[in-house]
Design an enzyme around this catalytic site. Structure first.
Site, short mmCIF file in Angstrom:
data_model
loop_
_atom_site.label_atom_id
_atom_site.label_comp_id
_atom_site.label_asym_id
_atom_site.label_seq_id
_atom_site.Cartn_x
_atom_site.Cartn_y
_atom_site.Cartn_z
N GLY A 149 0.83 -1.27 0.08
CA GLY A 149 0.14 0.01 0.06
C GLY A 149 0.96 1.13 0.11
N ALA A 153 -0.93 -7.33 -4.31
CA ALA A 153 -0.32 -8.33 -3.44
C ALA A 153 -1.42 -9.47 -3.25
CB ALA A 153 -0.22 -7.72 -2.14
N CYS A 204 -17.00 5.82 8.02
CA CYS A 204 -16.45 6.92 7.36
C CYS A 204 -17.47 7.95 7.30
CB CYS A 204 -16.22 6.48 5.74
SG CYS A 204 -14.93 7.45 5.19
N GLY A 223 -6.85 10.23 7.80
CA GLY A 223 -5.33 10.48 7.19
C GLY A 223 -4.41 10.68 8.19
N CYS A 264 -8.81 17.16 12.02
CA CYS A 264 -9.53 16.99 10.84
C CYS A 264 -10.21 18.42 10.58
CB CYS A 264 -10.54 16.04 11.17
SG CYS A 264 -11.13 15.12 9.67
N LYS A 298 -8.94 23.91 4.30
CA LYS A 298 -8.93 22.49 3.59
C LYS A 298 -8.17 22.74 2.17
CE LYS A 298 -11.17 18.45 2.18
NZ LYS A 298 -12.09 17.24 2.43
C1 LIG Z 1 -14.53 9.95 0.53
C2 LIG Z 1 -13.10 10.15 1.64
C3 LIG Z 1 -13.02 11.27 2.14
C4 LIG Z 1 -12.14 11.22 3.30
N1 LIG Z 1 -11.80 12.54 4.05
C5 LIG Z 1 -10.86 12.54 5.05
C6 LIG Z 1 -10.69 13.74 5.45
O1 LIG Z 1 -10.91 14.81 5.05
N2 LIG Z 1 -9.49 13.92 6.43
C7 LIG Z 1 -9.12 12.81 6.86
O2 LIG Z 1 -8.07 12.61 7.67
N3 LIG Z 1 -9.23 11.48 6.30
C8 LIG Z 1 -10.27 11.44 5.51
N4 LIG Z 1 -10.51 10.06 4.98
C9 LIG Z 1 -9.94 9.00 5.35
C10 LIG Z 1 -8.57 8.74 4.59
O3 LIG Z 1 -8.89 8.81 3.27
C11 LIG Z 1 -8.04 7.30 5.17
O4 LIG Z 1 -7.71 7.36 6.54
C12 LIG Z 1 -6.57 7.24 4.53
O5 LIG Z 1 -6.95 7.14 2.95
C13 LIG Z 1 -6.15 5.89 5.13
O6 LIG Z 1 -4.66 5.59 4.54
P1 LIG Z 1 -4.42 4.18 4.33
O7 LIG Z 1 -2.91 4.25 3.69
O8 LIG Z 1 -4.42 3.50 5.61
O9 LIG Z 1 -5.42 3.39 3.19
P2 LIG Z 1 -5.67 3.81 1.83
O10 LIG Z 1 -5.61 5.20 1.55
O11 LIG Z 1 -7.12 3.37 1.59
O12 LIG Z 1 -4.60 3.05 1.09
C14 LIG Z 1 -4.33 1.81 0.67
C15 LIG Z 1 -3.39 1.55 -0.51
O13 LIG Z 1 -3.21 0.09 -0.37
C16 LIG Z 1 -3.66 -0.18 -1.89
N5 LIG Z 1 -3.94 -1.74 -1.91
C17 LIG Z 1 -5.02 -2.28 -1.10
N6 LIG Z 1 -5.05 -3.80 -1.35
C18 LIG Z 1 -3.80 -3.77 -2.05
C19 LIG Z 1 -3.05 -4.95 -2.79
N7 LIG Z 1 -3.89 -6.17 -2.52
N8 LIG Z 1 -2.33 -4.99 -3.27
C20 LIG Z 1 -1.53 -3.88 -3.74
N9 LIG Z 1 -1.95 -2.56 -3.14
C21 LIG Z 1 -3.26 -2.67 -2.46
C22 LIG Z 1 -4.47 0.66 -2.45
O14 LIG Z 1 -4.35 0.60 -3.90
C23 LIG Z 1 -4.31 1.76 -1.84
O15 LIG Z 1 -3.44 2.66 -2.46
C24 LIG Z 1 -11.67 10.01 3.74
C25 LIG Z 1 -11.91 8.79 3.29
C26 LIG Z 1 -12.65 8.86 2.27
C27 LIG Z 1 -13.02 7.54 1.60
#
Ligand SMILES: Cc1cc2nc3c(=O)[nH]c(=O)nc-3n(C[C@H](O)[C@H](O)[C@H](O)COP(=O)(O)OP(=O)(O)OC[C@H]3O[C@@H](n4cnc5c(N)ncnc54)[C@H](O)[C@@H]3O)c2cc1C
Length: 429
Positions: free
Chosen positions: A13, A83, A171, A338, A373, A410
């Site tokens: 990821g 993966a 969410c 995030g 946030c 923002k």
């Molecule tokens: C619409 C929306 C709005 C949001 N707004 C906010 C906000 O305003 N402020 C805030 O703080 N948070 C916000 N969030 C939450 C924030 O986006 C998440 O907290 C953050 O993206 C989490 O990061 P992460 O790296 O854990 O996971 P993710 O961002 O989900 O990333 C996971 C990554 O893993 C990859 N992946 C998954 N499975 C596999 C695999 N099997 N093989 C290879 N790659 C893989 C994916 O392609 C992706 O790139 C929002 C979420 C959404 C959906």
């Protein structure tokens, strides 16, 4: 000079958590570590801006950048691959390159960091979601683009709108942002008076967010719903969605214009012409099948972000299991924002670096993580800060700052964060 090859850290990821950890490891250990990031997407996307895409206020290009170039500039490797299998006993990961799906490769790791985010479980509620369902989604770029096409069609013949998060969702912040932005978009399009808007949530009260709320959050959210005339249904359990109708098993509908009006939604339906519902999140398939995860597919970690029985495995971000900090009868999951994902990633990366350098690890219990946030509402919003986001009873500081500056903040943060992540400056605030 050591003749040993550097330890290999594989990161699954390359988003908020994975990319942060990759930069942090290279910053700490430089060529004393080999870092390989695996992602099935080649772009980093600033997911918080997806709420603007359906209204044409952002394009995918404006909120993303290619991962490979940024990682390679910092001495890390990038593999565009899915993966498929984790073997924690052999310390191996099986991947399939995106451009050669017939091939399988096996990578050995000394340390693995799982940062794969969520599987968005549309299948949890019949009729929800853009693939075979009747509601839109904003959880990834493709969904948000599709929601934008549906929005254009909707504006030709507007009617009732339903936005929210189903039982088990995590969410809520994005759902609030989307409903308020949508309301603003309706006003800008000059059709607000033709469109009743309802916010549907499994939260027990508005502003609960799956974390038991924040001081003044309920009063502020309810005031804002009334101000912009959005009705809201709490404790909602959605049975199913059929074309143009959401069917409820439970829920109480509050009217924005009549404080005394509360309708029991059990067994009832609400009509819609445009709907966006966020379903529950699970861990992704490769994690669910790894034997590393709990029943929801999330990885339980200790305070070092390390797996309790597989010490070479770490996790960060949405992939991590967090215990619900507050009751929620209709079923809420815990939001991992995030900022929280970044905090977890820094902890995991620093502790992997510590193990590689044979130094003591530095724990960061989940209960000590703060929450920061911005909730955007179109041309205004709320800046939220709390200490101890996952330990409501131990919080000392909680601040909510409403106003147009939240929207401006923002906008500025989006630019700053994309620059910070593109250039690898993850030690900046
Ligand atoms: C619409 C929306 C709005 C949001 N707004 C906010 C906000 O305003 N402020 C805030 O703080 N948070 C916000 N969030 C939450 C924030 O986006 C998440 O907290 C953050 O993206 C989490 O990061 P992460 O790296 O854990 O996971 P993710 O961002 O989900 O990333 C996971 C990554 O893993 C990859 N992946 C998954 N499975 C596999 C695999 N099997 N093989 C290879 N790659 C893989 C994916 O392609 C992706 O790139 C929002 C979420 C959404 C959906």
């Amino acid at each position: 000079m050591s003749t040993h090859s550097p330890k290999h850290v594989v990161i699954l990821g390359g988003s908020f958590a994975g990319l942060t950890a990759a930069y942090e490891l290279k910053r700490e250990l430089r060529d004393r570590v080999r870092v390989t990031v695996i992602d099935k997407s080649e772009q980093f996307v600033f997911i918080p801006s997806l709420i603007w895409m359906p209204f044409g206020w952002r394009t995918p290009e404006q909120i993303s950048f290619p991962l490979r170039k940024s990682l390679e500039r910092k001495g890390a490797e990038f593999r565009l691959a899915l993966a498929r299998k984790i073997d924690p006993a052999k310390q191996e990961v099986e991947i399939t390159p995106v451009d050669a799906p017939e091939k399988t490769e096996t990578l050995h790791y000394d340390y693995l960091l799982v940062a794969t985010g969520p599987h968005v479980q549309f299948e949890a509620v019949p009729g929800v979601g853009p693939h075979g369902g009747f509601t839109e989604s904003i959880c990834n770029v493709d969904h948000a683009l599709r929601a934008g096409k549906a929005w254009k069609e909707f504006l030709k013949n507007p009617g009732p709108v339903i936005v929210g998060a189903t039982q088990g969702s995590a969410c809520y912040g994005a759902a609030y942002e989307f409903v308020f932005n949508l309301e603003y978009a309706l006003r800008r399009a000059g059709v607000r008076d033709k469109v009743p808007v309802t916010y549907v949530t499994s939260e027990p009260f508005p502003g609960h967010f799956g974390i038991g709320g924040l001081k003044h959050a309920q009063a502020m959210t309810e005031w804002f719903f009334r101000h912009v005339k959005i009705d809201w249904a709490i404790n909602s359990v959605v049975d199913k969605v059929t074309p143009g109708e959401v069917h409820f098993r439970a829920g109480q509908l509050h009217s924005a214009t009549d404080e005394k009006s509360v309708v029991d939604l059990a067994g009832k339906t609400l009509p819609f012409k445009y709907a966006m519902l966020i379903p529950p999140f699970l861990g992704v398939e490769v994690v669910r099948s790894s034997g590393l995860a709990n029943e929801r597919g999330f990885i339980v970690t200790n305070d070092n972000m390390q797996h309790p029985t597989h010490p070479t495995v770490f996790a960060a971000g949405v992939a991590v299991a967090v215990a619900p900090p507050a009751p929620c009868e209709a079923g809420c999951s815990v939001p991992k924002t995030g900022y929280i994902s970044e905090v977890m990633a820094h902890t995991a990366a620093k502790n992997i670096a510590a193990l590689i350098e044979a130094k003591p690890m530095t724990p960061k219990p989940q209960a000590d993580i703060d929450g920061k946030c911005i909730l955007d509402a179109g041309n205004q919003g709320i800046i939220l800060y709390t200490d101890r986001i996952y330990a409501p009873k131990r919080r000392k500081w909680q601040t909510l700052i409403p106003g147009p500056w939240a929207h401006w903040a923002k906008l500025a943060f989006e630019r700053y964060f994309l620059w910070k992540m593109r250039t690898g400056r993850v030690n900046w605030p």
